[in-house]
Design an enzyme around this catalytic site. Structure first.
Site, PDB file in Angstrom:
ATOM      1  N   THR A 284       0.825  -1.212   0.000  1.00 15.86           N
ATOM      2  CA  THR A 284       0.000   0.000   0.000  1.00 15.86           C
ATOM      3  C   THR A 284       0.856   1.258   0.000  1.00 15.86           C
ATOM      4  O   THR A 284       0.433   2.299  -0.495  1.00 15.86           O
ATOM      5  CB  THR A 284      -0.945  -0.036   1.224  1.00 15.86           C
ATOM      6  OG1 THR A 284      -1.875  -1.085   1.014  1.00 15.86           O
ATOM      7  CG2 THR A 284      -1.698   1.262   1.412  1.00 15.86           C
TER       8      THR A 284
ATOM      9  N   SER B 148       1.258  -7.589  -0.713  1.00 11.28           N
ATOM     10  CA  SER B 148       1.961  -8.597   0.097  1.00 11.28           C
ATOM     11  C   SER B 148       1.075  -9.750   0.538  1.00 11.28           C
ATOM     12  O   SER B 148       1.562 -10.751   1.060  1.00 11.28           O
ATOM     13  CB  SER B 148       2.640  -7.958   1.307  1.00 11.28           C
ATOM     14  OG  SER B 148       1.713  -7.712   2.342  1.00 11.28           O
TER      15      SER B 148
ATOM     16  N   THR C  15       1.706  -4.231   4.234  1.00  2.77           N
ATOM     17  CA  THR C  15       1.555  -4.492   5.666  1.00  2.77           C
ATOM     18  C   THR C  15       0.954  -5.874   5.968  1.00  2.77           C
ATOM     19  O   THR C  15       1.130  -6.393   7.064  1.00  2.77           O
ATOM     20  CB  THR C  15       0.640  -3.427   6.326  1.00  2.77           C
ATOM     21  OG1 THR C  15      -0.644  -3.469   5.712  1.00  2.77           O
ATOM     22  CG2 THR C  15       1.234  -2.041   6.219  1.00  2.77           C
ATOM     23  N   ASP C  16       0.235  -6.459   4.977  1.00  2.00           N
ATOM     24  CA  ASP C  16      -0.552  -7.660   5.291  1.00  2.00           C
ATOM     25  C   ASP C  16       0.283  -8.838   5.796  1.00  2.00           C
ATOM     26  O   ASP C  16      -0.112  -9.523   6.738  1.00  2.00           O
ATOM     27  CB  ASP C  16      -1.362  -8.095   4.063  1.00  2.00           C
ATOM     28  CG  ASP C  16      -2.572  -7.185   3.836  1.00  2.00           C
ATOM     29  OD1 ASP C  16      -2.902  -6.405   4.746  1.00  2.00           O
ATOM     30  OD2 ASP C  16      -3.173  -7.266   2.755  1.00  2.00           O
TER      31      ASP C  16
HETATM   32  N1  ASP Z   1      -2.696  -5.410   0.833  1.00  2.00           N
HETATM   33  C1  ASP Z   1      -1.628  -4.482   1.135  1.00  2.00           C
HETATM   34  C2  ASP Z   1      -0.331  -5.265   1.147  1.00  2.00           C
HETATM   35  O1  ASP Z   1      -0.077  -5.951   2.108  1.00  2.00           O
HETATM   36  C3  ASP Z   1      -1.892  -3.832   2.433  1.00  2.00           C
HETATM   37  C4  ASP Z   1      -0.879  -2.812   2.867  1.00  2.00           C
HETATM   38  O2  ASP Z   1       0.241  -2.729   2.386  1.00  2.00           O
HETATM   39  O3  ASP Z   1      -1.209  -2.048   3.809  1.00  2.00           O
HETATM   40  O4  ASP Z   1       0.411  -5.235   0.202  1.00  2.00           O
END
Ligand code: ASP
Length: 324
Positions: A7, A54, A87-88
């Site tokens: 993200t 991710s 973050t995932d």
């Molecule tokens: N879906 C995103 C990822 O993990 C979420 C994020 O980065 O906050 O790539």
């Protein structure tokens, strides 16, 4: 800087929406251009290693990441490495890098909860803070770190604990190891654990899956996984590592057939007791300590890849979980 997507590199045609955006679309060069203040902190060389959400993290990208960290760590003019990540699954990559990248050059993950085009994007400050930490002498030999929301967390300990808040990351047992406030990088303690040696990243990963204990779980999932030939199972157990009776029976059979079984807790914080309640055969179900199921899975997979015989040696496996 090694960019992998997420993200922090996300964009949206609706800056006011926190959910409607596309992760992993903005190149790292554009992310850097958006933070002119970086120029006063470091000279940055950037590599776009991947551009993924991710949630779709792969073993292949993990291997490449470890390889590039090793490459850049060995360059005499590199003071630190920053990795941008979604973050995932960040807590899993952080665990892998914690175990596989042991050295003195700081390795700092960073991420964002809001896309780069958001009304109040958190990525630019996180990026600047991550570079500040990577360039800071205090970050030397502290293991892999996450810098986000003005906090510095140990890679081993940190986990995502909120779906959307910018303070989504916590180290539930130990708390952050430091803080960043403008130019001030302040470490308040050392990480709880640093591995004694770097774990090799396997060419072929052993299959390690996660099962959960809950009301009336039945044994169908464990039996199917054991039959499919998994090498290891991590149980997201209740409370202090408690496993439903029907799963205890299934897991005991799986362990008897050579599957490594490790108990973690689904609570999100605290240590799992050794030995296990409700008293399976002594030592059979190893405790993951304070590692959550996703982090425990990474350690179990690396351990089984390095030493497949560990599946039949719960005492040795327990020692690894106690040490790492
Ligand atoms: N879906 C995103 C990822 O993990 C979420 C994020 O980065 O906050 O790539």
């Amino acid at each position: 800087m090694l960019a992998t997507g997420g993200t922090i590199a996300g964009s949206s045609s609706n800056p006011a929406s926190s959910a409607k955006y596309q992760a992993a679309t903005v190149p790292v060069t554009a992310l850097l251009d958006a933070v002119p203040a970086l120029g006063a902190v470091a000279r940055i060389e950037a590599e776009q290693l991947a551009q993924v959400d991710s949630k779709d993290m792969s073993f292949a990208l993990w291997s490449r990441l470890v390889e590039r960290v090793a490459f850049w760590s060995a360059q005499p003019d590199v003071s630190g490495i920053v990795i941008t990540h979604g973050t995932d699954t960040l807590e899993e990559t952080a665990m892998l890098l914690h175990l596989a990248c042991v050295g003195t050059v700081p390795v700092v993950l960073t991420a964002a909860m809001r896309p780069s085009t958001s009304l109040s994007a958190d990525g630019p400050l996180n990026l600047l803070d991550a570079v500040r930490v990577a360039a800071d002498a205090g970050a030397t030999a502290k293991g892999v770190l996450l810098v986000i929301n003005q906090e510095i967390h140990a890679g081993r300990d940190v986990m995502k604990a909120h779906t959307s808040a910018v303070n989504a990351f916590v180290s539930p047992v130990s708390g952050p190891i430091g803080f960043v406030q403008d130019n001030l990088v302040r470490f308040v303690r050392t990480p709880s654990r640093l591995p004694a040696k770097a774990w090799p990243v396997p060419g072929a990963w052993p299959q390690v899956e996660i099962v959960a204990s809950y009301a009336e779980p039945g044994r169908i999932v464990v039996d199917a996984l054991a039959q499919a030939g998994v090498s290891g199972l991590v149980v997201a157990a209740a409370g202090n590592g408690s496993v439903h009776q029907s799963l205890v029976e299934a897991l005991t059979d799986a362990a008897g057939a050579g599957v490594a079984v490790v108990r973690s807790s689904r609570t999100g914080a605290g240590h799992v007791a050794i030995p296990a309640p409700p008293r399976p055969a002594a030592g059979v179900f190893v405790s993951a300590g304070d590692l959550n199921p996703y982090k425990a899975r990474v350690l179990l997979a690396l351990a089984l890849a390095a030493e497949p015989g560990l599946a039949k040696d719960p005492a040795a496996l327990q020692a690894l979980f106690t040490e790492n």
